[in-house]
Design a protein around this motif. Structure first.
Motif, mmCIF file in Angstrom:
data_model
loop_
_atom_site.group_PDB
_atom_site.id
_atom_site.type_symbol
_atom_site.label_atom_id
_atom_site.label_comp_id
_atom_site.label_asym_id
_atom_site.label_seq_id
_atom_site.Cartn_x
_atom_site.Cartn_y
_atom_site.Cartn_z
ATOM 1 N N GLU A 1 62.945 61.986 67.043
ATOM 2 C CA GLU A 1 64.151 62.038 68.178
ATOM 3 C C GLU A 1 62.961 60.730 69.465
ATOM 4 N N SER B 1 71.839 64.632 71.098
ATOM 5 C CA SER B 1 72.012 65.629 70.909
ATOM 6 C C SER B 1 72.647 66.378 72.273
ATOM 7 N N ASP C 1 63.319 59.561 73.159
ATOM 8 C CA ASP C 1 63.589 59.965 74.616
ATOM 9 C C ASP C 1 63.978 59.028 75.668
ATOM 10 N N LYS D 1 68.896 63.933 73.868
ATOM 11 C CA LYS D 1 67.833 62.946 73.020
ATOM 12 C C LYS D 1 68.823 61.789 72.051
ATOM 13 N N GLY E 1 64.862 72.907 75.196
ATOM 14 C CA GLY E 1 66.535 71.043 75.025
ATOM 15 C C GLY E 1 66.334 70.561 75.720
ATOM 16 N N GLY F 1 69.894 70.202 73.602
ATOM 17 C CA GLY F 1 69.168 70.074 72.733
ATOM 18 C C GLY F 1 69.854 70.223 70.922
ATOM 19 N N THR G 1 67.479 71.356 66.753
ATOM 20 C CA THR G 1 67.559 71.269 68.506
ATOM 21 C C THR G 1 66.095 69.715 68.841
ATOM 22 N N ALA G 2 66.639 69.129 69.723
ATOM 23 C CA ALA G 2 65.470 68.096 70.188
ATOM 24 C C ALA G 2 64.937 68.901 70.857
ATOM 25 N N GLN G 3 63.564 68.718 72.106
ATOM 26 C CA GLN G 3 63.086 69.179 72.996
ATOM 27 C C GLN G 3 61.779 68.635 73.539
#
Length: 99
Positions: free
Chosen positions: A75, A53, A77, A35, A32, A57, A25-27
């Motif tokens: 990841e 994602s 952003d 990304k 979440g 996320g 899970t990308a945060q």
């Protein structure tokens, strides 16, 4: 050109394909977030795959090989306009067997 591309994809799948997966899970700031996620071979630095994602996320790299040195998961952003948000990176990520 089509045959070279197909040959390249088959060769890459033979080397990096398998019955394993990496899920995560990308945060962004604890929540979440959507990304760009990159899966990199740790030994060679070769970009194996990249996926976006979900909005919550969640991401998944499936049908990958289980390399003993692991992978780097990065990841990026790209959607945030905040210059203080650096890319997140996890090193030595080991995949799990697919169900």
């Amino acid at each position: 050109m089509g045959n070279r591309l197909l040959g390249s994809l088959i060769q890459r799948d033979m080397q990096y394909g398998g019955g394993y997966q990496i899920a995560g899970t990308a945060q962004r700031l604890g929540a979440g977030a959507k990304k760009l996620i990159r899966l990199i071979d740790r030994k060679s630095g070769y970009l194996i795959r990249e996926v976006w994602s979900d909005s919550d996320g969640a991401f998944l790299f499936d049908y990958i090989a289980n390399h003993p040195q692991g992978y780097v998961v990065m990841e990026l952003d790209d959607l945030a306009n905040d210059p203080w948000l650096d890319p997140a990176c996890a090193d030595r990520v080991t995949p799990e067997a697919m169900p």
